[in-house]
Design a protein around this motif. Structure first.
Motif, PDB file in Angstrom:
ATOM      1  N   GLY A  86       0.796  -1.228   0.000  1.00  0.00           N
ATOM      2  CA  GLY A  86       0.000   0.000   0.000  1.00  0.00           C
ATOM      3  C   GLY A  86       0.821   1.266   0.000  1.00  0.00           C
ATOM      4  N   PHE A  88       2.095   4.743  -1.499  1.00  0.00           N
ATOM      5  CA  PHE A  88       1.372   5.721  -2.309  1.00  0.00           C
ATOM      6  C   PHE A  88       2.177   5.978  -3.577  1.00  0.00           C
ATOM      7  CE2 PHE A  88       0.260   7.244   2.175  1.00  0.00           C
ATOM      8  CZ  PHE A  88      -0.720   6.278   2.283  1.00  0.00           C
ATOM      9  N   PRO A  89       1.643   5.590  -4.740  1.00  0.00           N
ATOM     10  CA  PRO A  89       2.450   5.653  -5.964  1.00  0.00           C
ATOM     11  C   PRO A  89       2.804   7.076  -6.385  1.00  0.00           C
ATOM     12  CG  PRO A  89       0.201   5.032  -6.483  1.00  0.00           C
ATOM     13  CD  PRO A  89       0.317   5.026  -4.996  1.00  0.00           C
ATOM     14  N   HIS A  90       2.013   8.052  -5.936  1.00  0.00           N
ATOM     15  CA  HIS A  90       2.303   9.423  -6.346  1.00  0.00           C
ATOM     16  C   HIS A  90       3.221  10.125  -5.361  1.00  0.00           C
ATOM     17  CE1 HIS A  90      -1.155   9.316  -3.757  1.00  0.00           C
ATOM     18  NE2 HIS A  90      -1.091  10.603  -3.544  1.00  0.00           N
ATOM     19  N   TYR A 133      10.117   6.734  -7.211  1.00  0.00           N
ATOM     20  CA  TYR A 133       8.701   6.467  -6.971  1.00  0.00           C
ATOM     21  C   TYR A 133       8.517   4.959  -6.801  1.00  0.00           C
ATOM     22  CZ  TYR A 133       7.506  11.242  -8.081  1.00  0.00           C
ATOM     23  OH  TYR A 133       7.392  12.596  -8.051  1.00  0.00           O
ATOM     24  N   ARG A 135       6.804   2.728  -8.121  1.00  0.00           N
ATOM     25  CA  ARG A 135       6.754   1.881  -9.314  1.00  0.00           C
ATOM     26  C   ARG A 135       8.132   1.643  -9.909  1.00  0.00           C
ATOM     27  NH1 ARG A 135       1.172   3.773 -12.310  1.00  0.00           N
ATOM     28  NH2 ARG A 135      -0.185   3.040 -10.640  1.00  0.00           N
TER      29      ARG A 135
ATOM     30  N   ALA B 265      -6.013  -1.297  -0.649  1.00  0.00           N
ATOM     31  CA  ALA B 265      -4.874  -1.527   0.256  1.00  0.00           C
ATOM     32  C   ALA B 265      -4.201  -0.206   0.615  1.00  0.00           C
ATOM     33  CB  ALA B 265      -3.871  -2.468  -0.387  1.00  0.00           C
ATOM     34  N   MET B 266      -4.186   0.707  -0.355  1.00  0.00           N
ATOM     35  CA  MET B 266      -3.554   1.996  -0.128  1.00  0.00           C
ATOM     36  C   MET B 266      -4.342   2.788   0.912  1.00  0.00           C
ATOM     37  SD  MET B 266      -2.198   3.762  -3.475  1.00  0.00           S
ATOM     38  CE  MET B 266      -3.450   4.968  -3.771  1.00  0.00           C
ATOM     39  N   ASP B 268      -6.311   1.444   3.167  1.00  0.00           N
ATOM     40  CA  ASP B 268      -6.126   0.747   4.443  1.00  0.00           C
ATOM     41  C   ASP B 268      -4.823   1.194   5.088  1.00  0.00           C
ATOM     42  OD1 ASP B 268      -6.672  -1.187   6.479  1.00  0.00           O
ATOM     43  OD2 ASP B 268      -5.193  -2.509   5.542  1.00  0.00           O
ATOM     44  N   ALA B 269      -3.750   1.246   4.279  1.00  0.00           N
ATOM     45  CA  ALA B 269      -2.449   1.676   4.810  1.00  0.00           C
ATOM     46  C   ALA B 269      -2.548   3.104   5.344  1.00  0.00           C
ATOM     47  CB  ALA B 269      -1.376   1.572   3.734  1.00  0.00           C
ATOM     48  N   ALA B 270      -3.209   3.966   4.566  1.00  0.00           N
ATOM     49  CA  ALA B 270      -3.319   5.372   4.969  1.00  0.00           C
ATOM     50  C   ALA B 270      -4.084   5.493   6.293  1.00  0.00           C
ATOM     51  CB  ALA B 270      -4.029   6.166   3.875  1.00  0.00           C
ATOM     52  N   GLN B 283      -5.169  13.729  -0.140  1.00  0.00           N
ATOM     53  CA  GLN B 283      -3.759  13.394  -0.371  1.00  0.00           C
ATOM     54  C   GLN B 283      -3.584  12.063  -1.091  1.00  0.00           C
ATOM     55  OE1 GLN B 283      -1.393  13.779   3.213  1.00  0.00           O
ATOM     56  NE2 GLN B 283      -2.514  15.587   3.816  1.00  0.00           N
ATOM     57  N   ILE B 284      -4.566  11.190  -0.945  1.00  0.00           N
ATOM     58  CA  ILE B 284      -4.402   9.861  -1.539  1.00  0.00           C
ATOM     59  C   ILE B 284      -5.412   9.615  -2.659  1.00  0.00           C
ATOM     60  CG2 ILE B 284      -4.276   7.376  -1.053  1.00  0.00           C
ATOM     61  CD1 ILE B 284      -2.220   9.118   0.468  1.00  0.00           C
ATOM     62  N   PRO B 287      -5.555  12.539  -5.771  1.00  0.00           N
ATOM     63  CA  PRO B 287      -4.383  12.467  -6.667  1.00  0.00           C
ATOM     64  C   PRO B 287      -4.324  11.155  -7.442  1.00  0.00           C
ATOM     65  CG  PRO B 287      -3.708  13.229  -4.496  1.00  0.00           C
ATOM     66  CD  PRO B 287      -5.145  12.818  -4.380  1.00  0.00           C
ATOM     67  N   SER B 288      -4.714  10.050  -6.804  1.00  0.00           N
ATOM     68  CA  SER B 288      -4.662   8.764  -7.508  1.00  0.00           C
ATOM     69  C   SER B 288      -5.657   8.731  -8.663  1.00  0.00           C
ATOM     70  CB  SER B 288      -4.981   7.614  -6.553  1.00  0.00           C
ATOM     71  OG  SER B 288      -4.043   7.579  -5.513  1.00  0.00           O
ATOM     72  N   PRO B 362       0.009  13.174 -11.104  1.00  0.00           N
ATOM     73  CA  PRO B 362       1.226  13.050 -10.304  1.00  0.00           C
ATOM     74  C   PRO B 362       2.293  12.241 -11.047  1.00  0.00           C
ATOM     75  CG  PRO B 362      -0.712  12.570  -8.982  1.00  0.00           C
ATOM     76  CD  PRO B 362      -1.183  12.708 -10.390  1.00  0.00           C
ATOM     77  N   LYS B 363       3.545  12.680 -10.879  1.00  0.00           N
ATOM     78  CA  LYS B 363       4.642  12.091 -11.632  1.00  0.00           C
ATOM     79  C   LYS B 363       4.772  10.584 -11.391  1.00  0.00           C
ATOM     80  CE  LYS B 363       9.483  12.883 -12.614  1.00  0.00           C
ATOM     81  NZ  LYS B 363      10.490  12.438 -11.665  1.00  0.00           N
ATOM     82  N   GLY B 364       4.590  10.187 -10.120  1.00  0.00           N
ATOM     83  CA  GLY B 364       4.752   8.766  -9.799  1.00  0.00           C
ATOM     84  C   GLY B 364       3.748   7.884 -10.524  1.00  0.00           C
ATOM     85  N   LEU B 365       2.627   8.488 -10.962  1.00  0.00           N
ATOM     86  CA  LEU B 365       1.600   7.695 -11.633  1.00  0.00           C
ATOM     87  C   LEU B 365       1.813   7.651 -13.134  1.00  0.00           C
ATOM     88  CD1 LEU B 365      -1.492   8.881  -9.604  1.00  0.00           C
ATOM     89  CD2 LEU B 365      -0.531   6.592  -9.634  1.00  0.00           C
ATOM     90  N   ILE B 367       4.669   6.871 -14.403  1.00  0.00           N
ATOM     91  CA  ILE B 367       5.672   5.846 -14.656  1.00  0.00           C
ATOM     92  C   ILE B 367       4.980   4.518 -14.922  1.00  0.00           C
ATOM     93  CG2 ILE B 367       7.586   4.569 -13.620  1.00  0.00           C
ATOM     94  CD1 ILE B 367       7.864   7.233 -11.854  1.00  0.00           C
ATOM     95  N   GLN B 369       4.296   0.666 -14.984  1.00  0.00           N
ATOM     96  CA  GLN B 369       4.641  -0.349 -13.987  1.00  0.00           C
ATOM     97  C   GLN B 369       5.466  -1.465 -14.587  1.00  0.00           C
ATOM     98  OE1 GLN B 369       0.900  -0.943 -12.072  1.00  0.00           O
ATOM     99  NE2 GLN B 369       1.878  -1.117 -10.086  1.00  0.00           N
TER     100      GLN B 369
END
Lengths: 378, 369
Positions: A86, A88-90, A133, A135, B265-266, B268-270, B283-284, B287-288, B362-365, B367, B369
């Protein structure tokens, strides 16, 4: 310390997942919750940080009812790592680990320091990984970050729900070992949920076996393996539990530090024969001047070559013939079966000979267990 | 964003400047009609206000052309002044210069895209995009001779080519106003609805909201406009109501799909880390889901550009005006002018929103997988 006092969890549909759980999780220990699916292990864990509400009874966290705090405040003091990780990908790795410290209002410089410290701890180079990140990381690396994130604000307590469950077996072994080493250092109070008995035995200081929402047996792994309370536990831990128990014993506990039939590389085969006879064994270990194990000679080998230098008779280096002090008795047994040895030299981390371990010593351990069991059965 | 995109972005900035300058300038024309001169003075100022064209006269009288159709009809002198003002507005120097410069930047971007076609994976898109920006800027900013020339080619015998009661850029401004106001409201309402029905407390309203939003798109817009006009009156607002109803579906649907698709799951973690529901949402979850939500916004806005043309039937102005007038008076060039201009506007907005979508994902998204 976490205390479950008559904890009951009933879901709105009437299903009672936990039926009056009483249990104390001790400080600085890894307590494993294990059982078949539906036994209430995850439910019990999730009531600690109030991701699930408690129907009856109470849970004391460090002496206080966990419902005395606002849920968010409580959770920020309890590390949380789950199977699906879990992340956070961002968020970058840094931002992921910094989530709780930021909510607690830490200074940014302190957060950066803490993140680097944690990345080092979980074996990731901070300079390379800090700004990546999720990923861009492998599954194993992601779970390392997951563990680092759970440790973010240095919580005294951690809840881990099958944290290594979704990772390939080889990486899982590595992560388990690493986590045990980390725990040696940080000494957190941990509830660790798993359905894998091998993992439970390996990770747990104590194991709580749950069945249908009730505690079946709660003891150290060694006691559970040696004295399973009933048929359910015996079946659950598996028919190979004597072998499993060997996995709990370190070679250093079973080896004989005195029994070291050793010769030096520059000695002659005559000297070797003399040592072998003296120790009433069939072979002698060869060491160099530093005491590092270099090989072995046996009677059959030297019979044909009297009075020559042992140097020439050497078999192999210590990785192939010796076991390490820190290995488990199970690993020693496996090595001996594979090589057909009845006695195997034990070395320290530098390869120096420190003693030997015999097949008989391993068998004795298993026999002692069986006789104990017969005693309890009768 | 690579450096070859800089001219494209610059052209948008210049475009914005050109719009601003156009909005701020005032054209003063002499009042020729003696009756009107007696009433209001020697000269009339025409303010091509971005939102509504206003006339102001020496004496301080302001006549809102949009609101008072009767004044327009009754006062021929005013009409005369308006025609002159429109003529004067066709190509005022500052707007002209800015428009040209913006168009030039768009051309440079196209040139760069061509020059570096080996390095950039995609060539067609930047070229088409640059060409689109160029066309919009160039044709809207006082270059109506372009339209004149093009329409003459298509309609050699038609007596009227250019729509004569307002300049294209004013119509485009009104059109943009309709689109922007309705879009801002649609986005606000759509996002709120989408977020609300995915919260535990309001989840039971999800099917209801889905149905209402779906039916909003099935009812013909013209029908909604026609129903709204008698209720809230003619002009700006009935068109806005219709545009909101019509534009809600893509935003609400994408918001729901985006938020429901966030990895549980994300969340749940948060939660387990002690984030509050508000923190988790902003925040989660948002953005996702950002790229999916923004894709909905983009669709909705672009659809609105086309739909806003219907607003002309209830007097909301915009690029629908030449279309409506053209249809009424059987002047085909006007219809084509409005339709083409609206299409170009849609392309431009789609491009701008595409950039916004890219920047806000968001940049991380981004990319793989």
């Amino acid at each position: 310390m976490i205390e479950f006092q008559n904890v009951v969890k009933r879901f709105p549909d009437g299903f009672t997942a936990v039926k009056g759980l009483n249990l104390t999780v001790h400080d600085g220990e890894i307590t494993v919750f294990i059982g078949p699916s539906g036994c209430g292990k995850t439910t019990s864990m999730r009531m600690v940080n109030r991701l699930l509400s408690i129907t009856e009874g109470k849970i004391l966290v460090e002496g206080r009812d966990n419902r005395d705090f606002p849920a968010e405040e409580l959770r920020r003091k309890i590390g949380y790592a789950i199977q699906q990780i879990g992340l956070f990908p961002h968020f970058t790795v840094l931002d992921n680990i910094a989530v709780v410290p930021r909510m607690l209002g830490w200074e940014e410089s302190r957060i950066r320091k803490r993140v680097d410290e944690l990345l080092d701890l979980v074996g990731l180079d901070p300079d390379i990984n800090r700004d990546k990140y999720p990923r861009q990381l492998s599954g194993g690396q992601q779970q390392r970050v997951g563990v680092a994130r759970a440790l973010g604000a240095d919580p005294p307590i951690m809840l881990m729900d099958e944290p290594f469950g979704a990772i390939d077996p080889i990486t899982r072994e590595v992560l388990q070992e690493e986590f045990l080493a980390i725990q040696q250092e940080i000494g957190k109070t941990i509830i660790f949920v798993t359905h894998d008995i091998d993992e439970a035995i390996k990770m747990g200081d104590r194991i709580a076996i749950l069945r249908d929402g009730a505690l079946e047996q709660y003891d150290t792994p060694d006691n559970i393996l040696a004295h399973p309370k009933d048929r359910f536990v015996r079946d659950f831990v598996g028919s190979d539990r004597s072998l499993k128990r060997l996995g709990l014993v370190r070679v250093s506990e079973l080896m004989d530090p005195e029994s070291k039939p050793l010769v030096r590389m520059r000695d002659s085969t005559d000297k070797a024969r003399q040592v072998i006879e003296e120790h009433k064994v069939r072979s002698a270990f060869v060491v160099d001047d530093e005491g590092v194990l270099k090989g072995w000679v046996d009677l059959d080998g030297i019979r044909h070559a009297p009075n020559s230098l042992i140097d020439a008779m050497m078999e192999a280096d210590f990785h192939e013939i010796g076991v390490r002090k820190g290995n488990t008795a199970r690993e020693a047994l496996s090595a001996m079966v594979a090589r057909g040895f009845r006695i195997t030299p034990v070395v320290d981390k530098n390869g120096r000979l420190v003693g030997s371990i015999t097949l008989k010593a391993l068998q004795d351990l298993a026999e002692q267990e069986w006789s104990e069991e017969e005693a309890t059965a009768s | 964003m690579t450096w070859t995109r800089v001219p494209g972005v610059a052209s948008l900035i210049w475009l914005a400047l050109a719009v601003a300058f156009f909005a701020l300038q005032t054209v003063t024309v002499p009042v020729t009609d003696p009756e009107l001169r007696d009433a209001v003075g020697e000269t009339a100022s025409f303010a091509p206000d971005l939102w509504l064209p206003l006339f102001s006269f020496d004496g301080g009288t302001v006549i809102d052309m949009q609101a008072s159709n009767d004044v327009r009809v009754l006062t021929f002198g005013l009409l005369d002044a308006e025609t002159r003002a429109v003529d004067a507005l066709r190509g005022t120097p500052v707007t002209l210069a800015l428009g040209w410069f913006a168009a030039l930047m768009a051309l440079i971007e196209a040139g760069l895209a061509w020059a570096f076609r080996d390095r950039e994976e995609k060539l067609v898109r930047p070229l088409v995009r640059a060409a689109g920006i160029f066309l919009v800027i160039w044709s809207f900013y006082g270059h109506e001779p372009f339209w004149d020339w093009m329409l003459r080619g298509l309609f050699p015998t038609s007596p009227d080519l250019l729509y004569n009661s307002n300049v294209l850029v004013s119509l485009a401004s009104q059109h943009l106003e309709l689109v922007l106001v309705s879009s801002i409201l649609t986005i606000t309402i759509g996002l709120s609805l989408g977020i609300a029905v995915t919260r535990a407390a309001f989840r039971e309203f999800l099917p209801l909201v889905s149905d209402v939003v779906n039916s909003g798109q099935t009812v013909p817009t013209l029908a909604i406009i026609a129903i709204m006009a008698p209720i809230i009156g003619f002009g700006f607002w009935p068109a806005i109501v219709a545009l909101i109803l019509y534009g809600l579906l893509p935003i609400v649907r994408n918001t729901i799909v985006g938020l429901e698709g966030v990895d549980p799951a994300m969340i749940d973690a948060a939660k387990g880390m002690g984030m509050t529901p508000t923190q988790i949402l902003w925040q989660i979850e948002v953005p996702s889901a950002a790229s999916i939500i923004l894709a909905g916004v983009r669709t909705s806005v672009v659809i609105n550009v086309g739909t806003a043309a219907l607003g002309a039937f209830v007097g909301s102005g915009g690029l629908g005006n030449p279309i409506a007038s053209g249809l009424n008076q059987s002047i085909d060039p006007w219809v084509l002018l409005g339709a083409l201009a609206a299409a170009l506007l849609a392309i431009l907005l789609d491009y701008i929103l595409g950039r916004i979508e890219y920047v806000m994902t968001p940049k991380g998204l981004q990319i793989e997988q």
